[in-house]
Motif scaffolding. Structure first.
Motif, PDB file in Angstrom:
ATOM      1  N   HIS A   6       0.799  -1.220   0.000  1.00 53.40           N
ATOM      2  CA  HIS A   6       0.000   0.000   0.000  1.00 53.40           C
ATOM      3  C   HIS A   6       0.833   1.272   0.000  1.00 53.40           C
ATOM      4  O   HIS A   6       0.465   2.270   0.628  1.00 53.40           O
ATOM      5  N   ILE A  10       4.172   0.147   3.609  1.00 56.50           N
ATOM      6  CA  ILE A  10       2.979  -0.465   4.214  1.00 56.50           C
ATOM      7  C   ILE A  10       2.681  -1.809   3.563  1.00 56.50           C
ATOM      8  O   ILE A  10       2.537  -1.915   2.343  1.00 56.50           O
ATOM      9  N   LYS A  12      -0.031  -5.162   4.167  1.00 55.01           N
ATOM     10  CA  LYS A  12      -1.182  -5.717   4.882  1.00 55.01           C
ATOM     11  C   LYS A  12      -1.221  -7.225   4.630  1.00 55.01           C
ATOM     12  O   LYS A  12      -1.105  -7.679   3.498  1.00 55.01           O
ATOM     13  N   LEU A  21      -1.162  -5.220   9.903  1.00 52.65           N
ATOM     14  CA  LEU A  21      -0.549  -4.118   9.164  1.00 52.65           C
ATOM     15  C   LEU A  21       0.900  -3.952   9.602  1.00 52.65           C
ATOM     16  O   LEU A  21       1.192  -3.979  10.800  1.00 52.65           O
ATOM     17  N   ASP A  23       4.022  -1.245   9.421  1.00 48.78           N
ATOM     18  CA  ASP A  23       4.451   0.133   9.161  1.00 48.78           C
ATOM     19  C   ASP A  23       3.358   0.984   8.483  1.00 48.78           C
ATOM     20  O   ASP A  23       3.523   1.457   7.347  1.00 48.78           O
ATOM     21  N   PRO A  24       2.246   1.231   9.195  1.00 48.99           N
ATOM     22  CA  PRO A  24       1.076   1.885   8.574  1.00 48.99           C
ATOM     23  C   PRO A  24       1.165   3.410   8.468  1.00 48.99           C
ATOM     24  O   PRO A  24       0.431   4.152   9.126  1.00 48.99           O
ATOM     25  N   ILE A  26       0.014   6.159   6.687  1.00 50.39           N
ATOM     26  CA  ILE A  26      -1.102   6.453   5.783  1.00 50.39           C
ATOM     27  C   ILE A  26      -1.254   7.961   5.586  1.00 50.39           C
ATOM     28  O   ILE A  26      -1.163   8.467   4.468  1.00 50.39           O
ATOM     29  N   THR A  32      -0.295   5.998  -1.021  1.00 47.68           N
ATOM     30  CA  THR A  32      -1.129   4.925  -0.492  1.00 47.68           C
ATOM     31  C   THR A  32      -2.567   5.027  -0.964  1.00 47.68           C
ATOM     32  O   THR A  32      -3.071   6.111  -1.277  1.00 47.68           O
ATOM     33  N   HIS A  53       7.051   5.323   9.310  1.00 43.83           N
ATOM     34  CA  HIS A  53       6.802   3.895   9.518  1.00 43.83           C
ATOM     35  C   HIS A  53       5.801   3.689  10.664  1.00 43.83           C
ATOM     36  O   HIS A  53       4.845   2.931  10.510  1.00 43.83           O
ATOM     37  N   THR A  57      -0.188   4.605  13.616  1.00 45.84           N
ATOM     38  CA  THR A  57      -0.334   3.515  14.584  1.00 45.84           C
ATOM     39  C   THR A  57      -1.181   3.906  15.788  1.00 45.84           C
ATOM     40  O   THR A  57      -2.054   3.141  16.217  1.00 45.84           O
TER      41      THR A  57
END
Length: 226
Positions: A6, A10, A12, A21, A23-24, A26, A32, A53, A57
């Motif tokens: 993503h 990222i 998933k 997940l 290292d979300p 966004i 993304t 990273h 979270t």
């Protein structure tokens, strides 16, 4: 097992019963396809503390009560924010309900910058070996190439690897291709490139450098079933 990319770093992972997940990052990630309000992970795995990273979270884990597994110093900091965290360290492995997580070495730095708390030391950066349903995924995190990748490859039959190719902050395409030759995964996906000007790269150049491993260049939302 369904694994999707993503943008940036990222990843998933969807197993039979869980969504994980890695290292979300966004918000602020122009590459993304994810939206924070739509994500409800059961677990979040973090390679290191850098903001690109750790990303979203805190919001994600607060909303979904996701278990956050991270290097111990980072886990302690996030735990102080009310998150359900597990702090681990390099070489350590643990079997969770959603799968087995092992932290490997990575050569990088690790700190989290907060408007409230300033710069927070995040402990050692890491790569992640994730095992579930008889499959092994390796996420290298942010790193340069290093010789012990050969040991990681010899000790683990890696079905799918994610390696950074952006250069400047991590290894570039040439070094990443050599890393793949050490790891010997069945399939590799390039990550951590084109998010910011200093890490602009052509993933097809990386693909052309890799021998004896399938390279799958994924756009945001791209899926691999393993």
């Amino acid at each position: 097992m369904q694994v999707s990319y993503h943008g940036h770093s990222i990843v998933k992972i969807k197993t039979g019963n869980y969504t994980i997940l890695i290292d979300p990052f966004i918000t602020g990630n122009g590459l993304t396809d994810l939206q924070v309000e739509n994500e409800k992970p059961d677990a979040i795995l973090l390679t290191h503390a850098h903001n690109d990273h750790v990303g979203d979270t805190i919001e994600l884990a607060t909303k979904s009560n996701a278990q956050v597994v991270a290097p111990v110093e980072l886990a302690n900091y996030l735990g102080s924010k009310g998150l359900n965290t597990v702090g681990m360290n390099l070489g350590g492995a643990h079997e969770f309900e959603f799968g087995t997580v092992k932290f490997t070495k990575a050569f990088h730095s690790s700190s989290y910058t907060s408007a409230e708390d300033g710069v927070i030391y995040g402990g050692m950066p890491a790569g992640i070996l994730f095992k579930a349903e008889g499959k092994t995924i390796y996420h290298a995190g942010d790193t340069e190439v290093f010789g012990d990748m050969e040991i990681i490859g010899k000790m683990n039959a890696i079905d799918l690897a994610f390696v950074p190719i952006g250069d400047f902050f991590t290894m570039g395409p040439e070094d990443a291709a050599y890393a793949v030759s050490l790891l010997k995964p069945k399939t590799v996906v390039p990550i951590h490139y084109n998010t910011f000007p200093p890490i602009k790269q052509d993933p097809e150049h990386f693909k052309g450098l890799v021998k004896e491993t399938e390279v799958n260049v994924l756009q945001a939302g791209g899926v691999i079933n393993i």
